[in-house]
Design a protein around this motif. Structure first.
Motif, PDB file in Angstrom:
ATOM      1  N   UNK A   7       0.715  -1.144   0.198  1.00  0.00           N
ATOM      2  CA  UNK A   7      -0.087   0.000   0.077  1.00  0.00           C
ATOM      3  C   UNK A   7       0.973   1.284   0.070  1.00  0.00           C
ATOM      4  N   UNK A   8       0.373   2.378  -0.479  1.00  0.00           N
ATOM      5  CA  UNK A   8       0.925   3.441  -0.471  1.00  0.00           C
ATOM      6  C   UNK A   8       0.185   4.558   0.131  1.00  0.00           C
ATOM      7  N   UNK A   9       0.971   5.157   0.827  1.00  0.00           N
ATOM      8  CA  UNK A   9       0.225   6.556   1.848  1.00  0.00           C
ATOM      9  C   UNK A   9       0.890   7.830   1.304  1.00  0.00           C
ATOM     10  N   UNK A  10      -0.025   8.548   1.018  1.00  0.00           N
ATOM     11  CA  UNK A  10       0.104  10.128   0.566  1.00  0.00           C
ATOM     12  C   UNK A  10      -0.321  10.944   1.466  1.00  0.00           C
ATOM     13  N   UNK A  11       0.305  12.031   1.790  1.00  0.00           N
ATOM     14  CA  UNK A  11      -0.372  13.275   2.435  1.00  0.00           C
ATOM     15  C   UNK A  11       0.246  14.558   1.999  1.00  0.00           C
ATOM     16  N   UNK A  12      -0.548  15.471   2.425  1.00  0.00           N
ATOM     17  CA  UNK A  12      -0.230  16.921   2.128  1.00  0.00           C
ATOM     18  C   UNK A  12      -0.735  17.834   3.168  1.00  0.00           C
ATOM     19  N   UNK A  13      -0.479  19.176   2.922  1.00  0.00           N
ATOM     20  CA  UNK A  13      -0.882  20.269   4.073  1.00  0.00           C
ATOM     21  C   UNK A  13      -1.131  21.617   3.328  1.00  0.00           C
ATOM     22  N   UNK A  14      -2.081  22.146   3.545  1.00  0.00           N
ATOM     23  CA  UNK A  14      -2.254  23.231   2.900  1.00  0.00           C
ATOM     24  C   UNK A  14      -2.014  24.414   4.007  1.00  0.00           C
ATOM     25  N   UNK A  15      -1.561  25.305   3.916  1.00  0.00           N
ATOM     26  CA  UNK A  15      -1.051  26.428   4.918  1.00  0.00           C
ATOM     27  C   UNK A  15      -1.348  27.702   4.401  1.00  0.00           C
TER      28      UNK A  15
END
Length: 85
Positions: A7-15
């Motif tokens: 499995x692949x985990x992807x994450x991002x933030x918007x600041x």
């Protein structure tokens, strides 16, 4: 019987411009294509309301990226299936 799943985990933030986090995007893409998940968490409702259009645009960009990863996973799976025939 051992069953290994990739499995692949992807994450991002918007600041915000001041660096304060407004939203967090995360996704999980399974190697089998089952159970894929995309989610968004809003950390600051006031900043979200003030930047709603930009956050939604970022979420759309994130979703497109995740869909690309899903497509790669599917393509990889098809290649493996073809080799076993």
């Amino acid at each position: 019987m051992l069953e290994i799943n990739k499995s692949t985990t992807i994450n991002a933030t918007f600041n915000a411009d001041n660096g304060k986090q407004i939203a967090y995007f995360s996704a999980s893409v399974s190697g089998t294509g089952n159970g894929n998940n995309i989610s968004m968490t809003i950390y600051d409702q006031d900043l979200y309301e003030a930047n709603k259009e930009a956050v939604r645009d970022a979420k759309t960009e994130f979703d497109k990226y995740v869909y690309g990863v899903e497509d790669e996973e599917t393509a990889d799976k098809d290649v493996v299936k073809d080799k076993t025939k």
